[in-house]
Design a protein around this motif. Structure first.
Motif, PDB file in Angstrom:
ATOM      1  N   ASP A 121       0.825  -1.211   0.000  1.00 12.85           N
ATOM      2  CA  ASP A 121       0.000   0.000   0.000  1.00 12.85           C
ATOM      3  C   ASP A 121       0.856   1.256   0.000  1.00 12.85           C
ATOM      4  O   ASP A 121       1.950   1.272   0.571  1.00 12.85           O
ATOM      5  N   HIS A 122       0.279   2.295  -0.591  1.00 12.17           N
ATOM      6  CA  HIS A 122       0.884   3.626  -0.495  1.00 12.17           C
ATOM      7  C   HIS A 122      -0.226   4.651  -0.644  1.00 12.17           C
ATOM      8  O   HIS A 122      -1.115   4.513  -1.483  1.00 12.17           O
ATOM      9  N   GLU A 123      -0.158   5.691   0.177  1.00 13.69           N
ATOM     10  CA  GLU A 123      -1.100   6.799   0.074  1.00 13.69           C
ATOM     11  C   GLU A 123      -0.324   8.088   0.273  1.00 13.69           C
ATOM     12  O   GLU A 123       0.546   8.170   1.138  1.00 13.69           O
ATOM     13  N   ASP A 124      -0.628   9.077  -0.560  1.00 15.78           N
ATOM     14  CA  ASP A 124      -0.012  10.388  -0.401  1.00 15.78           C
ATOM     15  C   ASP A 124      -1.001  11.464  -0.819  1.00 15.78           C
ATOM     16  O   ASP A 124      -2.199  11.183  -0.986  1.00 15.78           O
ATOM     17  N   SER A 164      -4.115   7.058  -3.662  1.00  8.00           N
ATOM     18  CA  SER A 164      -3.585   5.819  -3.101  1.00  8.00           C
ATOM     19  C   SER A 164      -3.379   4.781  -4.190  1.00  8.00           C
ATOM     20  O   SER A 164      -4.016   4.822  -5.252  1.00  8.00           O
ATOM     21  N   GLN A 195      -2.590   0.403  -4.407  1.00  5.04           N
ATOM     22  CA  GLN A 195      -2.491  -0.855  -3.677  1.00  5.04           C
ATOM     23  C   GLN A 195      -2.220  -1.989  -4.657  1.00  5.04           C
ATOM     24  O   GLN A 195      -2.898  -2.108  -5.679  1.00  5.04           O
TER      25      GLN A 195
END
Length: 127
Positions: free
Chosen positions: A14-17, A21, A23
């Motif tokens: 996962d990554h969110e900024d 996001s 996934q």
């Protein structure tokens, strides 16, 4: 706001900024990979989805086998092989997803180690 690998029955990265996001999953019971990208505003639609990776191992991959969630909030691509996607995430500085005229970019700072953990999980290595 960091890349994060989560082990389990299904491997998850996962990554969110500030841009949205992203996934990745790998389900060994199928076996199948997926990537889902959710920008801050819904996708506008288009026939070809592209991922462009910029950095030491620059590449662009495209597909017409994408699906949009209800309301076009998330785009998902599912496949049995994700080598190019994983290489793109591990060996570059940015990843940009594009559908039609809309694009969303993600910085890949800190992604490499988490991608390697995801790869190990997907290959059956206990992590």
């Amino acid at each position: 706001m960091a890349w994060e690998f989560k082990p389990g029955a299904v491997c998850v990265l996962d990554h969110e900024d500030e841009n949205g996001s992203i996934q990745l999953t790998y389900d060994p019971s199928v076996p199948e990979y997926s990537i889902s990208i959710t920008p801050l505003r819904p996708w506008g639609g288009g026939p070809i989805f592209a991922m462009r990776f910029e950095g030491a191992g620059s590449l662009t991959i495209t597909t017409d086998r994408h699906s949009l969630s209800e309301g076009n909030t998330t785009i998902t691509v599912v496949d049995r092989g994700f080598g190019n996607v994983l290489n793109g995430l591990e060996f570059n500085q940015t990843a940009t997803a594009q559908l039609g005229d809309q694009s969303v970019s993600f910085a890949l700072n800190g992604a490499a180690a988490e991608v390697r953990r995801f790869r190990d999980c997907a290959s059956g290595v206990r992590v």
